[in-house]
Design a protein around this motif. Structure first.
Motif, short mmCIF file in Angstrom:
data_model
loop_
_atom_site.label_atom_id
_atom_site.label_comp_id
_atom_site.label_asym_id
_atom_site.label_seq_id
_atom_site.Cartn_x
_atom_site.Cartn_y
_atom_site.Cartn_z
N LEU A 189 -10.45 93.55 31.12
CA LEU A 189 -11.76 93.08 31.37
C LEU A 189 -11.75 91.77 31.43
N HIS A 190 -11.28 90.80 30.70
CA HIS A 190 -11.22 89.32 30.81
C HIS A 190 -10.32 89.15 31.84
N SER A 191 -9.15 89.78 32.03
CA SER A 191 -8.52 89.43 33.46
C SER A 191 -9.26 89.55 34.67
N ARG A 192 -10.19 90.22 34.64
CA ARG A 192 -10.96 90.73 35.81
C ARG A 192 -12.31 89.90 35.79
N GLY A 193 -12.28 88.74 35.04
CA GLY A 193 -13.35 87.69 34.87
C GLY A 193 -14.55 88.51 34.08
N ILE A 194 -14.48 89.51 33.47
CA ILE A 194 -15.68 90.04 32.50
C ILE A 194 -15.69 89.53 31.18
N SER A 195 -16.22 88.70 30.81
CA SER A 195 -16.16 87.98 29.49
C SER A 195 -16.85 88.91 28.41
N ASP A 196 -16.64 88.66 27.26
CA ASP A 196 -17.27 89.34 26.24
C ASP A 196 -18.68 89.44 26.35
#
Length: 214
Positions: A18-25
């Motif tokens: 998800l981080h790699s898709r721009g979705i942060s924690d």
């Protein structure tokens, strides 16, 4: 359903994806993303809510580490029989402009940088006529669908539907991506992979929809 949300941080490979898709924690928490087992397989879960914030169903996104050949469907709904809906009702409140994108993660990413946006949970060609009422108080609509045949057709279809519904009184723009976004490239690819400024894209690649009644 809440258990999926609680458990997602137990799976670092999923949060890394998800981080790699721009979705942060922070976005995972804000949008209550989860991870769980449905229909005998593991999925990333996205709660889809109605205009009052009540959960209608879960949009399931196939575990990105499962072979594509082992699972025919990239997306499913839970429970079975759930119908496609608008994702992002709250983004239509107290605004006169909105972007329409083709995926839930794309919508989350735009929201995180201050761009109000919505999407259909069913893909580019599934925006229903009865949903057009959501644009009643919206003056400016930008459509940013994926860089493929379905995206191009879906964007023009939606633009025509809105223009026809509102007698061409809305400002409707179709935003296209440069070739280097790649085939089937989307908002996330443009922002995260190419590291380009989405506001600049609105300025340079936005074309007013030319409505011609049939």
């Amino acid at each position: 359903m809440n258990e999926c949300f609680v458990r997602i941080f137990e799976f670092p490979k999923i949060t890394e994806y998800l981080h790699s898709r721009g979705i942060s924690d922070e976005l995972i928490i804000q949008f209550k993303l989860g991870y769980g087992n449905f229909y005998g397989k593991n999925w990333i879960t996205i709660p889809i809510t109605d205009v009052n914030g009540n959960c209608l169903f879960l949009k399931l996104r196939r575990d990105p580490y499962i072979s594509k050949e082992s699972e025919s469907s990239k997306y499913k709904f839970y429970p079975q029989g759930s119908e496609a809906s608008i994702y992002g009702w709250e983004s239509l409140l107290n605004t006169d402009s909105v972007a329409v994108v083709e995926g839930e993660f794309d919508r989350m990413l735009l929201e995180s940088i201050g761009i109000r946006s919505i999407t259909s949970t069913g893909g580019a060609m599934t925006f229903k006529k009865e949903w057009l009422v959501v644009f009643k108080n919206i003056k400016n609509i930008s459509i940013l669908f994926d860089n493929d045949v379905a995206g191009v057709k879906g964007a023009r279809r939606l633009a025509y539907m809105i223009a026809e519904k509102y007698n061409n009184e809305k400002e409707i723009n179709i935003v296209t991506f440069p070739n280097d976004v790649g085939e089937s490239g989307d908002v996330t690819d443009y922002i995260v992979l190419l590291q380009r400024d989405i506001v600049e894209l609105f300025k340079t690649n936005s074309q007013r929809f030319d409505y011609e009644p049939l």
